[in-house]
Design a protein around this motif. Structure first.
Motif, PDB file in Angstrom:
ATOM      1  N   GLN A  34       0.839  -1.199   0.000  1.00  0.00           N
ATOM      2  CA  GLN A  34       0.000   0.000   0.000  1.00  0.00           C
ATOM      3  C   GLN A  34       0.873   1.248   0.000  1.00  0.00           C
ATOM      4  OE1 GLN A  34      -3.047  -0.076   3.047  1.00  0.00           O
ATOM      5  NE2 GLN A  34      -3.076  -2.312   3.071  1.00  0.00           N
ATOM      6  N   TYR A  36       0.727   5.424   1.060  1.00  0.00           N
ATOM      7  CA  TYR A  36       0.024   6.439   1.844  1.00  0.00           C
ATOM      8  C   TYR A  36       0.712   7.778   1.653  1.00  0.00           C
ATOM      9  CZ  TYR A  36      -2.453   2.762   4.401  1.00  0.00           C
ATOM     10  OH  TYR A  36      -3.249   1.700   4.744  1.00  0.00           O
ATOM     11  N   GLN A  38       1.389  11.415   3.743  1.00  0.00           N
ATOM     12  CA  GLN A  38       1.341  12.011   5.074  1.00  0.00           C
ATOM     13  C   GLN A  38       1.795  13.460   5.013  1.00  0.00           C
ATOM     14  OE1 GLN A  38       3.697  10.154   8.229  1.00  0.00           O
ATOM     15  NE2 GLN A  38       2.208  10.804   9.752  1.00  0.00           N
ATOM     16  N   ARG A  42       0.076  15.235  10.718  1.00  0.00           N
ATOM     17  CA  ARG A  42      -1.193  14.555  10.472  1.00  0.00           C
ATOM     18  C   ARG A  42      -0.973  13.063  10.255  1.00  0.00           C
ATOM     19  NH1 ARG A  42      -5.073  18.417   7.017  1.00  0.00           N
ATOM     20  NH2 ARG A  42      -6.559  17.125   8.128  1.00  0.00           N
ATOM     21  N   GLY A  43      -2.058  12.307  10.359  1.00  0.00           N
ATOM     22  CA  GLY A  43      -1.973  10.877  10.113  1.00  0.00           C
ATOM     23  C   GLY A  43      -1.879  10.580   8.631  1.00  0.00           C
ATOM     24  N   PRO A  44      -1.314   9.423   8.270  1.00  0.00           N
ATOM     25  CA  PRO A  44      -1.232   9.028   6.858  1.00  0.00           C
ATOM     26  C   PRO A  44      -2.618   8.868   6.245  1.00  0.00           C
ATOM     27  CG  PRO A  44       0.248   7.696   8.207  1.00  0.00           C
ATOM     28  CD  PRO A  44      -0.634   8.454   9.149  1.00  0.00           C
ATOM     29  N   LEU A  89       4.558   7.179   2.001  1.00  0.00           N
ATOM     30  CA  LEU A  89       4.963   5.971   2.722  1.00  0.00           C
ATOM     31  C   LEU A  89       4.474   4.736   1.982  1.00  0.00           C
ATOM     32  CD1 LEU A  89       3.628   7.252   6.134  1.00  0.00           C
ATOM     33  CD2 LEU A  89       6.029   6.792   5.737  1.00  0.00           C
ATOM     34  N   SER A  93       1.943  -5.808   3.868  1.00  0.00           N
ATOM     35  CA  SER A  93       1.263  -6.705   4.787  1.00  0.00           C
ATOM     36  C   SER A  93       1.256  -8.110   4.205  1.00  0.00           C
ATOM     37  CB  SER A  93      -0.163  -6.241   5.074  1.00  0.00           C
ATOM     38  OG  SER A  93      -0.941  -6.268   3.913  1.00  0.00           O
ATOM     39  N   PHE A 100       2.170  -5.917   9.651  1.00  0.00           N
ATOM     40  CA  PHE A 100       2.022  -4.723   8.819  1.00  0.00           C
ATOM     41  C   PHE A 100       3.215  -3.833   9.075  1.00  0.00           C
ATOM     42  CE2 PHE A 100      -1.167  -3.006   6.075  1.00  0.00           C
ATOM     43  CZ  PHE A 100      -0.829  -1.677   5.949  1.00  0.00           C
ATOM     44  N   PHE A 102       5.642  -0.410   7.749  1.00  0.00           N
ATOM     45  CA  PHE A 102       5.792   0.802   6.952  1.00  0.00           C
ATOM     46  C   PHE A 102       7.262   1.053   6.648  1.00  0.00           C
ATOM     47  CE2 PHE A 102       1.904   3.242   6.454  1.00  0.00           C
ATOM     48  CZ  PHE A 102       1.040   2.626   7.334  1.00  0.00           C
ATOM     49  N   GLY A 103       7.520   1.667   5.492  1.00  0.00           N
ATOM     50  CA  GLY A 103       8.842   2.182   5.194  1.00  0.00           C
ATOM     51  C   GLY A 103       9.045   3.514   5.889  1.00  0.00           C
ATOM     52  N   THR A 104      10.219   4.100   5.702  1.00  0.00           N
ATOM     53  CA  THR A 104      10.549   5.358   6.393  1.00  0.00           C
ATOM     54  C   THR A 104       9.974   6.579   5.691  1.00  0.00           C
ATOM     55  OG1 THR A 104      12.619   5.402   5.184  1.00  0.00           O
ATOM     56  CG2 THR A 104      12.678   4.477   7.407  1.00  0.00           C
TER      57      THR A 104
ATOM     58  N   GLY B  42       8.944   6.065   9.599  1.00  0.00           N
ATOM     59  CA  GLY B  42       7.610   5.573   9.311  1.00  0.00           C
ATOM     60  C   GLY B  42       6.925   5.072  10.570  1.00  0.00           C
ATOM     61  N   LEU B  91      -0.352   7.057  16.729  1.00  0.00           N
ATOM     62  CA  LEU B  91      -1.408   7.036  15.718  1.00  0.00           C
ATOM     63  C   LEU B  91      -2.306   5.829  15.907  1.00  0.00           C
ATOM     64  CD1 LEU B  91       0.913   7.817  12.699  1.00  0.00           C
ATOM     65  CD2 LEU B  91      -0.921   9.320  13.468  1.00  0.00           C
ATOM     66  N   GLY B 105      -6.305   8.220  12.372  1.00  0.00           N
ATOM     67  CA  GLY B 105      -6.741   9.386  13.116  1.00  0.00           C
ATOM     68  C   GLY B 105      -5.676  10.474  13.058  1.00  0.00           C
TER      69      GLY B 105
END
Lengths: 112, 113
Positions: A34, A36, A38, A42-44, A89, A93, A100, A102-104, B42, B91, B105
């Motif tokens: 996936q 995202y 950001q 704020r959230g992704p 990002l 998964s 799950f 995430f990359g940096t 991340g 988060l 959120g």
């Protein structure tokens, strides 16, 4: 060890050009990948999901490719705009969804 | 449009104190995630719930962190005692199904002094 690597340096491109962001992974067998966006503080926000048996996915000006042989995903933004400036990002998964990662992230700045 | 709610948005606490964060996912979303994000990195998954059950908490520092989702709806993440290294953005995200897109959120920015 498991690792997800994205462009380590910030990416600056001219408005109207195509931005290409890279996500490479090692020692994972992801079923889904996936992307995202950001914004600071704020959230992704979810953009696109691609499955392991899919080669390419498109949504408006966005395109994602997924090469499980190269262990790489490319994320393209065509006709980039200053409003596209953000951190992007990638996330992996497994089939079960119980892991799950995430990359940096890669910081993109589109210059008017 | 439905959103994931988190509170507080900002929290400043002294080390060794207890702190708690609350998350209300999008209605009907069975999967809930808590992440910690350090500036420039991340998000790192701390815990994942499916309804009220924990399905992954392998990265949760269980000596000081705890999480619950008692009725399978909203969730609380607690840190006791807080340490300086816990300063980060926390988060919460939810999804309708595992491996599906996640809705995040606004996060709680924690500063431990």
């Amino acid at each position: 060890s498991q690792k997800i690597e994205q462009n380590s340096e910030a990416l600056n491109i001219q408005e109207g050009k195509t931005a290409t962001l890279t996500c490479n992974y090692t020692n994972y067998s992801p079923a889904y990948l996936q992307w995202y966006r950001q914004d600071p503080g704020r959230g992704p926000v979810f953009l696109l999901l691609i499955r392991e048996n899919e080669k390419e996915k498109r949504k408006e000006r966005l395109k994602v490719t997924f090469d499980t042989t190269l262990k790489q995903s490319l994320f393209h933004i065509t006709a980039s705009q200053p409003a596209d400036s953000a951190t992007y990002l990638c996330a992996l998964s497994t089939n079960t969804g119980n892991q799950f990662y995430f990359g940096t992230g890669t910081s993109l700045t589109v210059i008017p | 449009e439905a959103e994931v709610a988190q509170s507080p948005r900002y929290k400043i606490t002294e080390k060794s104190q207890a702190v708690a964060f609350w998350c209300d996912p999008i209605s009907g979303h069975a999967t809930l995630y808590w992440y910690r994000q350090i500036l420039g990195q991340g998000p790192e998954l701390l815990v994942q719930f499916q309804d009220e059950s924990v399905v992954d908490d392998s990265q949760l520092p269980k000596d000081r962190f705890s999480a619950e989702r008692l009725k399978g709806v909203d969730s609380t993440l607690k840190i006791q005692p807080a340490e300086l290294g816990d300063s980060a953005m926390y988060l919460c995200a939810s999804s309708a199904r595992t491996s599906g897109e996640q809705y995040f959120g606004p996060g709680t920015r924690l500063t431990v002094t």
